[in-house]
Structures are given as C-alpha cells and as structure tokens.
Design a protein around this motif. Structure first.
Motif, mmCIF file in Angstrom:
data_model
loop_
_atom_site.group_PDB
_atom_site.id
_atom_site.type_symbol
_atom_site.label_atom_id
_atom_site.label_comp_id
_atom_site.label_asym_id
_atom_site.label_seq_id
_atom_site.Cartn_x
_atom_site.Cartn_y
_atom_site.Cartn_z
ATOM 1 N N VAL A 57 39.449 138.085 138.205
ATOM 2 C CA VAL A 57 38.294 137.701 139.527
ATOM 3 C C VAL A 57 37.722 136.425 139.161
ATOM 4 C CG1 VAL A 57 36.291 138.416 141.031
ATOM 5 C CG2 VAL A 57 38.191 140.131 140.213
ATOM 6 N N ALA A 90 35.781 137.643 145.667
ATOM 7 C CA ALA A 90 35.607 137.587 144.241
ATOM 8 C C ALA A 90 34.185 137.837 143.765
ATOM 9 C CB ALA A 90 36.020 136.511 143.835
ATOM 10 N N GLU A 105 40.955 145.156 143.442
ATOM 11 C CA GLU A 105 41.269 143.710 143.689
ATOM 12 C C GLU A 105 42.017 143.270 144.683
ATOM 13 O OE1 GLU A 105 42.607 142.683 139.626
ATOM 14 O OE2 GLU A 105 40.548 142.297 138.955
ATOM 15 N N VAL A 108 40.396 141.790 147.603
ATOM 16 C CA VAL A 108 39.650 140.243 147.315
ATOM 17 C C VAL A 108 39.669 139.364 148.487
ATOM 18 C CG1 VAL A 108 41.544 138.839 146.092
ATOM 19 C CG2 VAL A 108 39.063 138.567 145.401
#
Length: 140
Positions: A57, A90, A105, A108
């Motif tokens: 990230v 993020a 994730e 994101v």
C-alpha cells in the motif's frame, strides 16, 4: 517501442520496484530515479506498470503521489480522479492493522466499498478510523 527503449524501461522499472521494497532512504532514490528520467512518457508507463503489479500500500501511495505531482499534464481528468480515489483508499488501508490489510487491499481503489466491507465484517473501530482518515483527507 524500440528494443533499446523497451530494455531501458524494463531495467528502470525493476530498479524502482527494488528501491520501493527497501527503506525510506531508498524511496528517495526511487523518486530521484523517476524524476531524472528525461522521457515523461516513459515515467508514466513505468508508474502505470508498477501500479498494475501487486505492490504494498505504501508503494502504491508513493507511485500515485509521484504521478499526480510530476506528471499531471499526461493524465486525463478521469485518470486523475481514479488516482485520487485510489490514493484515498491507500491512506484508508494504512489505518488498518498490518495483518488485516491483505484482506481488504482489493478494495484500495474503492474506499466507500472498503468502509462498507469493514462495517459488514463488524470491524466498527477500524471503520471509524478509516472514516475519520477519509474525512481528514478530503478537508486537507
């Protein structure tokens, strides 16, 4: 693209990926490397390629920030909007504990869905942190 240009781009991309996986000092080297490329189109291609890979990230945030700061004239308004959304996502992911991040994730680039997923998973404290971070980011 000529073979020589392709090779140069591939080498720079590998170098940057390695530097981004290292310390904060190496992040400065990565920034200098990207900034030092004379060909802004190549810089953009490298950044886009790196974003399409499975980066941490923090690395994603670094690449997006570089693109928005140094290459805005090469980005369409729609691409800028998508990058800003992913940047927000993020930053939201960075609010989560390290072990939990991989589970979220994939969201994101969609911060509202990330927030929704946290609430559905009964991670209210995490959702509150993410919401607060998004609010701070939007004001700043």
């Amino acid at each position: 693209m000529s073979p020589a240009v392709f090779l140069k781009q591939t080498i720079k991309e590998s170098q940057l990926k390695h530097l981004l996986a290292e310390s904060a000092e190496d992040h400065m080297k990565a920034y200098s490397t990207l900034e030092g490329l004379q060909d802004h189109e190549m810089s953009l291609d490298i950044c886009e390629s790196l974003l399409s890979q499975n980066l941490h990230v923090g690395q994603t945030l670094f690449i997006i920030q570089f693109m928005l700061t140094n290459l805005p004239s090469l980005l369409s308004p729609i691409r800028i909007e998508k990058l800003l959304c992913t940047k927000m996502g993020a930053k939201a992911l960075l609010c989560l504990p390290d072990p939990a991040r991989p589970h979220y994730e994939h969201l994101v680039s969609r911060p509202p869905l990330l927030l929704e997923q946290l609430l559905m998973n009964m991670k209210v404290e995490w959702a509150a942190k993410v919401f607060q971070r998004i609010q701070v980011w939007r004001k700043g």
